[in-house]
Design a protein around this motif. Structure first.
Motif, PDB file in Angstrom:
ATOM      1  N   GLY A   1       0.744  -1.127   0.040  1.00 51.92           N
ATOM      2  CA  GLY A   1      -0.123  -0.042   0.016  1.00 51.92           C
ATOM      3  C   GLY A   1       0.604   1.324   0.197  1.00 51.92           C
ATOM      4  O   GLY A   1       0.708   2.048  -0.777  1.00 51.92           O
ATOM      5  N   PHE A   2       1.711   1.363   0.953  1.00 53.40           N
ATOM      6  CA  PHE A   2       2.709   2.446   1.029  1.00 53.40           C
ATOM      7  C   PHE A   2       3.575   2.539   0.130  1.00 53.40           C
ATOM      8  O   PHE A   2       3.668   3.594  -0.797  1.00 53.40           O
ATOM      9  N   GLU A   3       4.328   1.433   0.346  1.00 53.68           N
ATOM     10  CA  GLU A   3       5.793   1.454  -0.731  1.00 53.68           C
ATOM     11  C   GLU A   3       5.501   1.420  -1.975  1.00 53.68           C
ATOM     12  O   GLU A   3       5.877   2.296  -2.762  1.00 53.68           O
ATOM     13  N   GLY A   4       4.484   0.237  -2.269  1.00 52.97           N
ATOM     14  CA  GLY A   4       4.068   0.278  -3.715  1.00 52.97           C
ATOM     15  C   GLY A   4       3.423   1.391  -4.092  1.00 52.97           C
ATOM     16  O   GLY A   4       3.857   1.808  -5.143  1.00 52.97           O
TER      17      GLY A   4
ATOM     18  N   ILE B   1       5.327   5.385  -2.567  1.00 53.61           N
ATOM     19  CA  ILE B   1       6.882   5.725  -2.959  1.00 53.61           C
ATOM     20  C   ILE B   1       6.967   5.082  -4.535  1.00 53.61           C
ATOM     21  O   ILE B   1       7.681   6.090  -5.092  1.00 53.61           O
ATOM     22  N   ASP B   2       6.646   3.839  -4.702  1.00 55.58           N
ATOM     23  CA  ASP B   2       7.042   3.555  -6.140  1.00 55.58           C
ATOM     24  C   ASP B   2       6.644   4.240  -7.205  1.00 55.58           C
ATOM     25  O   ASP B   2       7.146   4.880  -7.837  1.00 55.58           O
ATOM     26  N   ASN B   3       5.480   4.750  -6.882  1.00 59.71           N
ATOM     27  CA  ASN B   3       4.749   5.599  -7.935  1.00 59.71           C
ATOM     28  C   ASN B   3       5.302   6.837  -8.106  1.00 59.71           C
ATOM     29  O   ASN B   3       5.486   7.312  -9.051  1.00 59.71           O
ATOM     30  N   ILE B   4       5.739   7.544  -6.890  1.00 52.92           N
ATOM     31  CA  ILE B   4       6.059   8.961  -6.921  1.00 52.92           C
ATOM     32  C   ILE B   4       7.328   8.848  -7.739  1.00 52.92           C
ATOM     33  O   ILE B   4       7.795   9.520  -8.586  1.00 52.92           O
ATOM     34  N   TYR B   5       8.324   7.842  -7.342  1.00 48.12           N
ATOM     35  CA  TYR B   5       9.752   7.938  -7.605  1.00 48.12           C
ATOM     36  C   TYR B   5      10.156   7.115  -8.910  1.00 48.12           C
ATOM     37  O   TYR B   5      11.080   7.532  -9.801  1.00 48.12           O
ATOM     38  N   HIS B   6       9.012   6.162  -9.204  1.00 52.26           N
ATOM     39  CA  HIS B   6       9.472   5.478 -10.640  1.00 52.26           C
ATOM     40  C   HIS B   6       8.532   5.714 -11.525  1.00 52.26           C
ATOM     41  O   HIS B   6       8.466   5.412 -12.434  1.00 52.26           O
TER      42      HIS B   6
END
Lengths: 677, 471
Positions: free
Chosen positions: A623-626, A629-634
């Motif tokens: 939920g959070f990392e995927g 964070i993942d969405n923002i940075y990648h």
């Protein structure tokens, strides 16, 4: 005036040196490591003798020079952390007990662990443990207490998981059995992790509490806390937080002493060698929590009375809760011991149960007019239990090892072939069952006295019921192991009538403990007041005049006898095998399963914490990392920049005319900018 | 203190002119190309030594419109120009070029023109230096003789011609304000001021490759022969930076609008130079855009110079930033284009994919390329870091226009642009190190040039801070 003994810290220092020596020499010669380890324990134990003599002669407590190690600036002052010791009655009694019991169990280990594949490791951690435990009980300083505390946790983890290759003889539980779909058998490596997590996480509460205490009272020196804790208690009491704080502070002790709900680790800790079970999980480490209570309850009492009514009331609430936990644990564990089939498990449940009594005594002491009574009760039960439980565990180790099974029905009547062990087991069991004149009787009696005087009638009743159960399961164990049931089964055994040779190095320690049990019992009866004077010195508590309440005494004895009788009637020579009947009947079988699977508490822990925890982590991960964070940075950020780049590139001209156009546009912009200022 | 009794600057000019004119002579005499190359490098080295041994003193003298000794601004910029020139010439593959001698001559003359431009303090001197610089640059670009270079040179020439016109007009209009000490404070006719500033800055922007006169940069730098670009961008245009500082010093007191102009150019350059190359696939074009971004950074320093007349600390920080960044940029760009030249020969093109699959892996190459790219990114202790550090420190001073409320927006933008640029620099680096490296031992001149400049960068970077005490 306190007596200054400069060499007192050596008592806890020498075992650490022994651990180091064992570590270094064991690379070349494992036996040498063993011998060095046990010698260090012996020296430590011998050093307690002059300490006791000094203590008795001087009539006051023993201190040592502070040997300051750290000075931590705090606010307007400094916090001194030193390697010194403070030996009042409680500390000294425990020091002597730990040192001698550890030494004797060390002697036993010389025989028991001989040739083991981890013998080198064993001695490193064994000596390290003893050093930590002694440090814990001797130190004058809260920070070093924590260090010793955690040292014992570490050693416990290492020793529980000693047989890390997970051979089946070291397992706890019936392989293949599960409850609520969670496996109920445990390997040493698994058990080690359980132990350190279940004791380590609550230690956070302990450390938080200790930090708060040091920060607010400005000192880590424990004797100063008698008065020094008052400001903190006053502040918390006025906000109604004192009970919660004290509970948080005690969390580590509850975990360490395997009280409900943190009792599960002790059960599976039986995967360790028997000497480990005897030392760490019967005689010493699990008593650290009791030591914590014995040490801090007087401090809480004195400080809260300085502060006032609110503090006293909240402290009493806290003590009532701890006492309640203690007596509940005592009862709960006793019910589990009644149906347990593994020898060491019976003893493990019994340990947690008896420690419940000690917690009861130590906490209800705070409600008495003479708190000293409760403290003495707790301390004396601690002592007597340590002795007979160590004996039982050590003997059990020999039984399991020589006779090839960890189950009492697997060993069965073959246990009779080990004569000396039989004698020792029976003597020690009589102490556990609290039959007079054995030590267990007198000390348990004092505990029940304490709780009655404090006015907790239901708790006292539960304690007495638990006594009944204690005698019952103890005699159940003894009967299954040593009493003839059917002549045919005995004669059918190979080697019937022959006795096994028993190694004196191994049996001396537990025989000694077993003989000590009635001896201590008699000593209690005669010299309890002298003992109470010695143990309460330095605690600012008034030394009570101890009498035994005759009604309680008689009732206790009767209850124990009744329990024993019940067990004998079922399991004794004239008993009937009721097990098939129980299994046949659905209701009784269900109760049996409930108790055998430890009130389903273990599966509950796994469902809530292990499964729940991993689900939570996975959800956060996805939920959070995927998602975030993942969405923002990648995805998001690169996407935006890419689109921006492509869009702007369209405006980059490649025709010369456009260059010039742009330059002229630029001039115009610059002119406008200047006009705008 | 000048070590030589002779007019220092005159000496440098003479040496450079002499060496430059000797090149056609050498060709006539049949001196072989490699020797001529070494002779040129020697000439530049001599000039460099002369500059180095005469650190700036306090006194300023003027001779026919030029400074007669190096001052604080021209000292580092002249060093940068000379170093860039040396690296650029080192990378020249003289054997492969028919027009080695003219090319060398033009570069030497260009270096001369650039240094003249830094020293120019009078309208005639400025225009003369500028014209010389333009002519030599056009010629140098054209001499490479492949189709793409010719096209690049035509574009450059045409736009450059317009730019030169603009400069002449701009300088002419600002002539009265160049000498306030002599002519007294002149009152500014509003329109004159507008034109002076706008034209001059557009022209300077053209020569430097700053927005809004930046459009030619991707095409020219991106398509011409890399070794030519290495000389132009890494050496010849830096004189214009010196000119810019001088121009600011007499134009900004007369008009508050100057700050907006320089700020606009800075922001636009940084943004264009950081965002547009993100999706480019040609390494040379990427580096062309990066030149624009770097000019944006230098313009940050110029903006601070524009508003810090009464703040000597900020003025000094900005000056340090500009000159250090120029030095770093000179080494970095000349070195990286030299490396690209080498790669181009083995991979048949400078698209990133072509680089990735080329066989030109050499440990010296990887080392040099890494150092140069990191320099351009601004990683300590390389000089690029120091340049950016001082620039940002200057922009963080609480001066008019540099802050919105409490927020130093220019610094934040500069840092953001730096960070974004890391992506495309590393893209290039990643492409060039993909697939392992060969044994090395290659004695290719490009490689040596790149390697030398990398080494110089490292050494310089470490001692850069000490240098700041001299300026």
């Amino acid at each position: 005036m306190p007596v200054e003994v400069w060499w007192a810290p050596l008592v806890w220092g020498i075992p650490f040196l022994g651990s180091l020596a064992a570590g270094l020499t064991g690379i070349f010669n494992k036996r040498l490591a063993a011998i060095l380890g046990s010698i260090s324990l012996g020296i430590s134990a011998l050093l307690t003798i002059p300490l006791i003599m000094v203590y008795v002669e001087s009539g006051d407590v023993i201190v040592s020079p502070r040997y300051t190690w750290l000075t931590i600036p705090l606010g307007n002052g400094v916090v001194d952390v030193g390697l010194g010791v403070f030996l009042d009655g409680i500390s000294l009694v425990l020091t002597a007990m730990v040192a001698w019991i550890s030494f004797l169990i060390g002697v036993y280990s010389l025989s028991y662990m001989k040739g083991d594949y981890g013998e080198h490791r064993y001695w490193i951690f064994f000596s390290f443990f003893v050093g930590s435990m002694l440090l814990l009980v001797m130190t004058d300083n809260l920070l070093l207490l924590i260090i010793g505390w955690e040292g014992t946790s570490l050693a416990s983890y290492a020793l529980i998981g000693h047989w890390y290759r997970d051979e089946e003889h070291a397992w706890v539980g019936d392989p293949g059995r599960s409850a609520l779909k969670k496996p109920m058998w445990f390997t040493p490596s698994h058990a080690g992790v359980r132990a350190i997590i279940m004791t380590g996480v609550p230690d956070i509460g302990f450390m938080l509490g200790a930090t708060a205490i040091i920060l607010v009272s400005g000192t880590a020196y424990i004797p100063d806390l008698y008065k020094g804790l008052a400001p903190l208690m006053g502040d918390l009491a006025s906000k109604g937080l004192l009970t919660g704080f004290l509970l948080l502070f005690t969390l580590g002790a509850l975990a360490k002493s395997a009280q409900f709900p943190l009792h599960e680790w002790l059960v599976t800790a039986m995967t360790g060698p028997a000497s480990v079970s005897a030392l760490i999980h019967a005689a010493t480490m699990v008593k650290a929590g009791v030591y914590f209570m014995l040490r801090f309850v007087p401090i809480f009492i004195v400080s809260s009375s300085i502060v006032g009514d609110a503090a006293i009331a909240q402290t009493r609430d806290y003590l009532a809760i701890i006492g309640g936990i203690g007596v509940f644990t005592a009862f709960m564990m006793a019910t589990m011991a009644v149906v347990a089939r593994e020898l060491k498990l019976i003893l493990a449940f019994s340990t947690a149960s008896q420690i419940g009594y000690m917690f009861m005594a130590a906490s209800y002491a705070g409600m008495l007019k003479e708190p000293g009574l409760g403290i003495v009760a707790g301390l004396s039960h601690l002592l007597s239990h340590a002795v007979f439980k160590a004996s039982l565990f050590l003997g059990a180790g020999i039984l399991i090892h020589e006779l090839g099974s960890r189950y009492i029905d697997g060993i069965g009547i073959k246990a009779r072939s080990l004569r000396i062990t039989m004698l020792s087991m029976i003597l020690a069991s009589l102490g556990l069952a609290a039959l007079p004149p054995f030590s267990g009787y007198w000390s348990k009696d004092l505990v029940v006295d304490t709780s009655l005087e404090a006015g907790f009638l239901q708790a006292s009743a539960l304690a007495i019921i638990t006594s009944f159960l204690t005698a019952a399961y103890t005699f159940r164990m003894i009967s299954i192991l040593y009493l003839y049931r059917e002549k045919e089964s005995l004669e059918a055994l190979p080697g019937h009538g022959k006795t096994h040779g028993e190694d004196p190095v191994a049996f001396m320690p537990y025989l000694l403990f077993a003989i000590a049990t009635p001896v201590i019992g008699v000593a209690w009866a005669l010299w309890i007041n002298y003992f109470s004077e010695i143990s309460l010195r330095g605690t600012y508590l008034h030394i009570p005049e101890i009498h035994y309440n005759p009604q309680v005494a008689v009732v206790s004895a009767l209850v124990s006898i009744l329990g024993a009788a019940l067990a004998l009637s079922i399991y004794g020579p004239f008993g009937h095998n009721i097990l098939p009947k129980i299994r046949g009947e659905r209701f009784l079988a269900a109760i049996n399963r409930f108790l055998y699977d430890r009130w389903y508490f273990n599966p509950l822990l796994y469902i809530v914490f292990v499964d729940g925890g991993s689900k939570m982590i996975r959800a956060i991960g996805k939920g959070f990392e995927g998602a975030v964070i993942d969405n923002i940075y990648h995805k998001a950020l690169p996407g935006i920049m890419e689109s921006l780049s492509r869009i702007l590139r369209n405006y980059q001209p490649s025709i010369i005319n456009s260059y010039l156009l742009l330059m002229l546009l630029g001039i115009a912009i610059l002119v406008i900018l200047q006009m705008m200022g | 203190m000048a070590l030589l009794p002779v007019d220092q600057v005159l000496l440098i000019f003479s040496i450079l002119m002499g060496f430059s004119l000797s090149m056609p002579l050498a060709e006539m005499l049949g001196v072989d190309k490699r020797t001529s190359k070494y002779i040129s490098i020697a000439g530049l080295l001599i000039a460099l030594v002369i500059v180095l041994i005469s650190p700036p003193s306090g006194s300023i003298n003027m001779v026919s419109g030029f400074l007669s000794n190096v001052d604080a601004i021209s000292y580092p910029i002249a060093i940068a120009i000379l170093l860039g020139g040396i690296i650029g010439i080192m990378s020249l593959p003289v054997e492969a070029t028919d027009s080695a001698h003219p090319y060398l001559s033009m570069i030497l003359m260009g270096v001369l023109a650039s240094i003249m431009l830094v020293m120019a303090r009078d309208p005639v001197a400025i225009i003369a230096s500028w014209t010389l610089l333009s002519v030599t640059t056009f010629a140098a670009v054209a001499l490479a003789r492949d189709r793409e270079s010719l096209e690049a040179s035509v574009r450059y020439s045409i736009v450059g011609a317009i730019a030169s016109q603009l400069l002449i007009i701009g300088v002419a209009f600002s002539t009265p304000y160049m000498f306030p000490a002599v002519l007294g404070q002149q009152s500014l006719l509003y329109v004159i001021g507008l034109i002076a500033i706008a034209f001059t800055m557009i022209a300077i922007g053209f020569k430097l490759g700053a927005a809004p006169s930046h459009s030619w940069v991707p095409d020219v730098y991106g398509k011409a022969s890399p070794y030519v670009v290495s000389v132009i961008s890494g050496s010849l245009k830096l004189g214009v930076v010196g000119l810019a500082v001088y121009v600011l010093s007499y134009l900004s007191p007369i008009s508050p609008g100057m700050l907006s102009v320089v700020l606009f150019m800075s922001v636009a350059s940084m943004l264009i130079g950081s965002i547009l190359p993100l999706t480019q696939t040609n390494a040379q074009r990427i580096l062309a855009y990066s030149s624009i971004a770097h000019m944006g950074f230098i313009f940050i320093g110029l903006s601070v110079l524009a508003v810090s007349h009464d703040n000597p600390y900020a003025y000094r920080l900005a000056l340090l930033g500009v000159v250090f960044h120029t030095l770093a940029y000179a080494l970095g760009k000349s070195g990286v284009f030299a490396a690209l030249n080498y790669i181009r020969r083995y991979s048949g093109g400078l698209e990133l994919d072509a680089i990735r699959s080329s066989t030109a892996k050499d440990p010296k190459l990887t080392f040099s390329l890494s150092v140069h790219l990191l320099n351009l990114i601004g990683v300590p202790p390389l000089p690029g870091f120091w340049g950016k550090l001082f620039l940002f420190m200057a922009a963080a001073q609480n001066l008019r226009g540099l802050y919105i409320g409490q927020i130093p927006w220019l610094v934040i933008l500069g840092i953001a642009a730096s960070v974004i640029s890391v992506y495309y620099y590393l893209n290039i680096l990643r492409a060039s190190v993909a697939g392992g490296s060969s044994a090395g031992g290659n004695r290719d001149p490009d490689l040596w040039a790149s390697y030398t400049s990398a080494t110089i960068s490292i050494i310089l970077g470490v001692f850069m801070y000490i240098l700041s005490y001299y300026i």
